[in-house]
Scaffold this motif. Structure first.
Motif, PDB file in Angstrom:
ATOM      1  N   ARG A  41      -3.813   9.142  -0.815  1.00  0.00           N
ATOM      2  CA  ARG A  41      -2.880   8.279  -0.236  1.00  0.00           C
ATOM      3  C   ARG A  41      -3.457   6.818  -0.555  1.00  0.00           C
ATOM      4  N   ASP A  90      -3.941   2.603   0.805  1.00  0.00           N
ATOM      5  CA  ASP A  90      -3.863   1.911   1.826  1.00  0.00           C
ATOM      6  C   ASP A  90      -2.535   0.838   1.507  1.00  0.00           C
ATOM      7  N   SER A  91      -1.624   0.595   2.257  1.00  0.00           N
ATOM      8  CA  SER A  91      -0.389  -0.597   2.079  1.00  0.00           C
ATOM      9  C   SER A  91      -0.951  -1.768   1.753  1.00  0.00           C
ATOM     10  N   GLY A 131      -4.543  -1.465  -1.167  1.00  0.00           N
ATOM     11  CA  GLY A 131      -4.345  -0.554  -2.332  1.00  0.00           C
ATOM     12  C   GLY A 131      -5.388   0.409  -2.531  1.00  0.00           C
ATOM     13  N   SER A 169      -6.123  -3.692   8.012  1.00  0.00           N
ATOM     14  CA  SER A 169      -5.018  -2.533   7.587  1.00  0.00           C
ATOM     15  C   SER A 169      -4.587  -1.844   8.790  1.00  0.00           C
ATOM     16  N   HIS A 229      -1.513  -0.984   9.552  1.00  0.00           N
ATOM     17  CA  HIS A 229      -0.461  -0.166   9.269  1.00  0.00           C
ATOM     18  C   HIS A 229      -0.731   0.978   8.280  1.00  0.00           C
ATOM     19  N   SER A 230      -2.044   0.937   8.244  1.00  0.00           N
ATOM     20  CA  SER A 230      -2.406   2.057   7.125  1.00  0.00           C
ATOM     21  C   SER A 230      -2.550   3.503   7.777  1.00  0.00           C
ATOM     22  N   THR A 281      -1.516  -6.122  -3.525  1.00  0.00           N
ATOM     23  CA  THR A 281      -1.829  -4.653  -3.470  1.00  0.00           C
ATOM     24  C   THR A 281      -1.750  -4.236  -4.759  1.00  0.00           C
ATOM     25  N   ILE A 316      -2.594   1.629  -7.397  1.00  0.00           N
ATOM     26  CA  ILE A 316      -1.810   2.477  -6.798  1.00  0.00           C
ATOM     27  C   ILE A 316      -1.006   3.169  -7.895  1.00  0.00           C
TER      28      ILE A 316
END
Ligand code: PLP
Length: 514
Positions: free
Chosen positions: A142, A144-145, A148, A318, A320-321, A404, A408
């Protein structure tokens, strides 16, 4: 508080305190070889410190035990380590987590066996797959929004892969990442065990986990069957000193022990072994209190950094990660003005005497430890202030949000098909036979299969393994990394103007894919 002894250290000190006549290897005879103080080597190392280290550099003498068949001090030191780190059994490693990862994969996989592996693993894991001739199903990480940065796979993906490949012997994860990002391993351990699969964890960066309530739980505490820790990274052992912890009945302990004997030197380094014994004693005695104090100092440092405004601790922000655990001893710092790349910020800090662990195109990664003093943190703040002054930005220019864009898109976003690894990969990597592979400009590499491992170093996580198809996104990401000054291992052209690709992607170089 636990057992106050360090049995291996004590045994070695007892030996050296006799001022023995050393009629055994190593040939430096406890540093005697460097007694000539005028010698270049003596002045290079500083005679007395080097002598002290060399005096510990002994061998398997009476009373000093044998790493491969431990019955005395090493056995006792390993037992104390197991107690301290919450394992049933602990093996001291003198070849870093590298050797531990290789041993774990070799013990879990016979040739042809299938194993679920997080894609963004250290190169030692990919090498282990080759040596084991295993088949890997790669699980996408995954991201991190905000930053990245990649971390562990989604547990739902692990579950899906376990159901698709019920023949898998184990799940292999890295937790935490180099950047200190991680996930709660407990539900993943429970899932693996409900299907009678092993959970193996590369915890190279988490040797300090579990020693304070505000630190994430360790892999052992979370129920993993085995975990490898670089005791030399976040605790106090000498470089290459690492530990492999195991618990439960699923792991084949006899096989693992035999494999370690095959992989590790028959003349293991006592300074490294002793440093493992002492690292365990140190964390056991000082653990919680020292961690608490160090975290208070780091909190202060973080608020000092916030007041500088120019720099951002991106991972901290981060919120919201997806990841559930963060290591407070790691900080990823970026220049919010966008003026300095991570690599440039690293150089600027180095000019001021502060050496970050690594850089990527956006960040420098700072690795603190329990030994980081408040004075170190003051010097670091001063260095950031200096960087701010030396590289001023236009006052009117807005500070920018993080980009970001990192990697990704570069990794595949889906569970891979089984990828067979074999010793032939190793031959390909070392082969100079141009009938196998050809260099091709990076700009034209997309669509070809890589013939080499492409490993930005640090962190040492291969972006391509031999046989892997180079996507347009991966080629673009490699180009960005090369442009921003990254260093690469494993490639024939370190500037990455060209990549070695398989001459014919259709050639079934690595055996059949399922
Ligand atoms: C995630 C990870 N695993 C394993 C290793 C290998 O550790 P060692 O240097 O102790 O061999 C590293 C090294 O940086 C790493 O980052």
């Amino acid at each position: 508080m636990g057992d106050q002894r360090a049995p291996l250290y004590e045994a070695v000190m007892k030996y050296i305190n006799q001022s023995p006549v050393r009629l055994h290897v190593p040939g430096h005879k406890g540093g005697e070889a460097f007694q000539e103080r005028q010698s270049n080597q003596a002045s290079l190392y500083g005679y007395s410190d080097f002598e002290r280290i060399l005096s510990l550099d002994v061998t398997e003498l009476s009373g000093l035990d044998d790493l491969h068949e431990p019955t005395e001090a090493i056995r006792e030191a390993q037992r104390l380590a197991a107690d301290c780190f919450g394992a049933e059994e602990t093996h001291f490693l003198i070849g870093g987590s590298t050797v531990g990862n290789i041993a774990l994969i070799l013990s879990a996989c016979n040739p042809g066996d299938l194993i679920l592996v997080q894609r963004n693993v250290h190169k030692s894991v990919i090498h282990a797959l080759m040596l084991a001739e295993a088949r890997a199903v790669f699980l996408p990480p995954r991201f991190d929004s905000v930053t990245g940065l990649p971390s562990s796979p989604d547990p739902a993906i692990i579950e899906q892969a376990l159901h698709t490949y019920p023949q898998a012997t184990a799940v292999f994860l890295t937790n935490p990442s180099y950047y200190g990002l991680g996930t709660d391993l407990s539900p993943i351990a429970a899932l693996c065990h409900s299907l009678n699969k092993l959970l193996l964890v590369d915890e190279a960066h988490g040797a300090h986990y579990g020693f304070h309530q505000e630190l994430p739980a360790s892999a052992m505490q979370s129920g993993a069957d085995a975990a490898v820790q670089s005791t030399h990274k976040m605790l106090t052992a000498m470089t290459m000193g690492a530990m492999l912890h195991v618990q439960g009945e699923r792991i084949q302990r006899v096989k693992l022990k035999k494999i370690l004997t095959m992989l590790q030197s028959s003349s293991p380094s006592y300074p490294i072994l002793v440093s493992l014994d002492l690292a365990r004693l140190w964390i056991q005695e000082h653990g919680s209190g020292s961690i608490h104090n160090a975290m208070l100092s780091l909190q202060q440092w973080r608020s000092d950094m916030a007041s500088l405004e120019r720099f951002e601790l991106t991972v901290d922000h981060s919120s919201h990660s997806f990841y559930e655990t963060k290591d407070p001893f790691k900080a990823a710092v970026r220049d919010r003005s966008g003026q300095l790349s991570g690599f440039q910020l690293k150089s600027a800090l180095e000019e001021l005497g502060c050496y970050p662990e690594l850089a990527d195109s956006e960040h420098v990664l700072l690795a603190f430890s329990l030994a980081t003093s408040p004075e170190d943190l003051e010097r670091l703040i001063y260095a950031f202030e200096q960087v701010k002054m030396r590289y001023p930005v236009d006052e009117k220019k807005e500070l920018q949000a993080p980009v970001t864009n990192t990697n990704i898109a570069a990794y595949a976003q889906e569970i891979s098909v089984p990828v067979p690894f074999s010793m032939r990969h190793i031959h390909t990597l070392v082969s100079e036979d141009s009938s196998y592979s050809i260099p091709i400009p990076l700009s034209r590499a997309a669509g070809h299969s890589s013939a080499e491992m492409v490993i930005p170093y640090p962190p040492g996580i291969p972006l391509l393994y031999p046989g892997e198809v180079i996507t347009v996104e991966m080629a673009a990401y490699l180009q960005r990394l090369a442009d921003s000054g990254a260093s690469f291992q494993g490639v024939s052209d370190p500037a990455l103007h060209t990549l070695q690709v398989l001459r014919d992607s259709q050639v079934d170089l690595f055996g059949k894919r399922e």
